[in-house]
Design a protein around this motif. Structure first.
Motif, PDB file in Angstrom:
ATOM      1  N   LEU A 274       0.865  -2.513   6.687  1.00  0.00           N
ATOM      2  CA  LEU A 274       1.170  -2.137   8.158  1.00  0.00           C
ATOM      3  C   LEU A 274       1.789  -0.637   8.024  1.00  0.00           C
ATOM      4  N   THR A 275       2.560  -0.474   7.123  1.00  0.00           N
ATOM      5  CA  THR A 275       3.442   1.129   7.012  1.00  0.00           C
ATOM      6  C   THR A 275       2.083   1.944   6.637  1.00  0.00           C
TER       7      THR A 275
ATOM      8  N   CYS B 105       9.050 -12.040  13.015  1.00  0.00           N
ATOM      9  CA  CYS B 105       8.279 -10.840  12.633  1.00  0.00           C
ATOM     10  C   CYS B 105       8.669  -9.829  13.909  1.00  0.00           C
ATOM     11  N   SER B 106       9.430  -8.664  13.570  1.00  0.00           N
ATOM     12  CA  SER B 106       9.698  -7.807  14.420  1.00  0.00           C
ATOM     13  C   SER B 106       9.513  -6.495  14.044  1.00  0.00           C
ATOM     14  N   VAL B 107       8.645  -5.685  14.959  1.00  0.00           N
ATOM     15  CA  VAL B 107       7.879  -4.407  14.450  1.00  0.00           C
ATOM     16  C   VAL B 107       8.334  -3.346  15.591  1.00  0.00           C
TER      17      VAL B 107
ATOM     18  N   VAL C  34       1.948 -16.834  13.777  1.00  0.00           N
ATOM     19  CA  VAL C  34       2.524 -15.582  13.962  1.00  0.00           C
ATOM     20  C   VAL C  34       1.605 -14.585  13.244  1.00  0.00           C
ATOM     21  N   ASP C  35       0.654 -13.771  13.950  1.00  0.00           N
ATOM     22  CA  ASP C  35      -0.015 -12.969  13.428  1.00  0.00           C
ATOM     23  C   ASP C  35       0.515 -11.436  13.169  1.00  0.00           C
TER      24      ASP C  35
ATOM     25  N   ILE D 163       0.512  -8.159  15.457  1.00  0.00           N
ATOM     26  CA  ILE D 163       1.987  -7.682  15.928  1.00  0.00           C
ATOM     27  C   ILE D 163       2.036  -6.455  15.985  1.00  0.00           C
ATOM     28  N   ALA D 164       1.814  -5.972  14.579  1.00  0.00           N
ATOM     29  CA  ALA D 164       1.877  -4.231  14.247  1.00  0.00           C
ATOM     30  C   ALA D 164       1.125  -3.784  15.048  1.00  0.00           C
ATOM     31  N   GLN D 165      -0.239  -4.130  15.166  1.00  0.00           N
ATOM     32  CA  GLN D 165      -1.281  -3.222  15.863  1.00  0.00           C
ATOM     33  C   GLN D 165      -0.937  -3.339  17.421  1.00  0.00           C
TER      34      GLN D 165
END
Length: 479
Positions: free
Chosen positions: A144-145, A189-191, A214-215, A219-221
């Motif tokens: 994701l980074t 998960c926290s973004v 928890v996808d 979540i990031a997208q």
């Protein structure tokens, strides 16, 4: 800690071995409470698109109490994080010595054999969550980074998976013995995503006991997309707007209602909060609003331990509890005592941080399309209670605020300070949408220890809400 060198948490057999050894060192005729709890946590944290922490932590705690918790007439307690025989003998001797000193100074009235009400035996467990490795988390963060850098955004956040087990042994002064086994997992998960120039910010996150719910990539997208849509927000005038609250935002209001208005009851405080009418001099009793309509009739709030969507709450409720049914107050929390107050009509239930709000039948798209001019809010952050009788809160919007015009989202808006009461909002509803589980993390390592009633696993499922005349009192410059 040597017992956990090669394992993450104790299984029931290993915990039973520790409990039985401790029991063999204690006097057989007195009330006794023993808990053996073990915890494991693995996490990955990153900031500015760079990982800075990978963790794999393990912990075991043993607590011994020489008293019956249903009536603490005498006793002593102690705890430690070692489970070898020498340490177990030492803690048993310590508790025995001090309980004898206290016992000599008080009466030893015997008790009736009353069944215990704080069983903690239900599972909230996922093997996929528990078997998640630190490497798995690191790979997810790397992916994701990489996406964040390719889109010229700055991301930060964390992924954390935990597992805990506990065996509770209890023996009352009538000789009745109980073993209660429980285990739990959780993934968080926290973004958070920002434009490098500070033009916009967004957030997305989720918690669950089951990793499969928890996808992380999704979540990031979602956070990336919200950040891009929030760039260059405009400033509009504060005031009262027709407002669509996403579940993370509406959860702030539901938490305020449950935790501040319904979970702070003490006999000497009866009549001082918004859920109480006050003292009825005619009958010489404090009266609550139980049985009265307090919010919109479309709202129902309940705790359902058998609901597979949220998982079974392991402490201490094992039956359904209805707090609000069709807008009518049907239950009040009592977080301090399970005894009824003879001077009130309170019928308290144990406090829980897991609850579900009944879903509505209006889609989010329909909510937006039916809005002539209003706002879409992602999060109501930093809530502060400023008036107890009216349950008035203030805070700020965060991580996404958009203007809706003629049924369409038209532009991002500068953040507001909001000042509103859940009681006002929930009595001024236009529409209720689908319910979703929201991000509600647990930071406590041992969810079975201490005052686990209020700090155990959080499973909060709340709906989208469309509220008329939601109050935004001033603009703020923060993104």
């Amino acid at each position: 800690m040597s017992d956990l060198q090669n394992v993450r948490v104790f299984n029931e057999v290993e915990a039973r071995r520790v409990v039985d050894e401790l029991v063999s060192y204690m006097r057989p005729q007195d009330p006794l409470q023993i808990q053996v709890a073990s915890w494991w946590g693995g996490g990955q944290r990153w900031a500015r698109n760079r990982s800075f922490l990978s963790s794999d932590q393990r912990e075991v705690t043993v607590s011994v109490s020489r008293r019956d918790h249903m009536r603490s007439v005498y006793g002593s307690s102690a705890g430690m994080n070692q489970t070898d025989s020498i340490s177990l003998r030492a803690i048993a001797d310590h508790v025995e010595y001090y309980s004898q000193r206290v016992r000599s100074k008080v009466s030893q009235d015997r008790m009736l054999d009353v069944p215990r009400s704080d069983a903690r035996g239900a599972d909230v467990w996922s093997d996929d969550t528990f078997n998640r490795s630190v490497i798995d988390n690191a790979v997810a963060v790397e992916n994701l980074t990489r996406i964040s850098e390719s889109e010229q955004l700055m991301s930060s956040g964390y992924i954390e998976t935990t597992g805990a087990t506990a065996l509770q042994y209890s023996r009352n002064d009538m000789g009745r013995v109980e073993y209660q086994w429980g285990r739990v997992t959780q993934v968080q998960c926290s973004v958070t995503v920002r434009h490098p120039g500070g033009a916009a910010s967004s957030w997305a996150g989720k918690t669950s006991f089951d990793l499969n719910r928890v996808d992380i990539a999704g979540i990031a997208q979602l956070a990336f997309e919200k950040c891009q849509k929030s760039s260059d927000p405009v400033r509009i005038e504060p005031g009262r707007y027709q407002t669509i609250l996403e579940p993370q935002a509406s959860a702030t209001l539901f938490d305020g209602l449950l935790k501040e208005a319904m979970a702070k009851y003490l006999p000497e405080q009866a009549g001082r909060g918004p859920m109480f009418i006050g003292s009825d001099q005619a009958i010489q009793r404090y009266r609550s609003k139980l049985g009265l309509k307090i919010v919109d009739e479309r709202i129902s709030i309940f705790h359902e331990p058998t609901d597979p969507f949220v998982g079974t709450h392991f402490a201490p409720l094992h039956k359904r509890v209805d707090l609000i049914t069709n807008g009518i107050l049907t239950g009040l929390f009592d977080s301090y005592s399970s005894h009824l107050n003879e001077h009130s009509d309170i019928h308290p239930v144990f406090y829980t941080t897991s609850y579900t709000v009944r879903s509505g039948d209006i889609s989010v798209d329909d909510m937006i399309s039916s809005t002539n001019r209003g706002l879409l809010v992602v999060k109501l952050a930093m809530p502060v209670l400023i008036d107890k009788p009216s349950l008035l809160f203030t805070g700020v919007t965060r991580d996404g605020l958009w203007l809706i015009e003629s049924g369409k989202i038209t532009k991002a808006v500068r953040n507001f300070r909001w000042t509103e009461s859940p009681l006002f909002a929930f009595n001024n509803l236009e529409q209720i949408g689908p319910s979703e589980q929201v991000f509600d993390p647990v930071n406590k390592r041992n969810p079975f220890g201490g005052d686990s009633y209020a700090t155990s696993l959080n499973n909060v499922v709340v709906p989208y809400l469309k509220v008329n005349d939601f109050s935004f009192t001033s603009t703020i410059d923060a993104i």
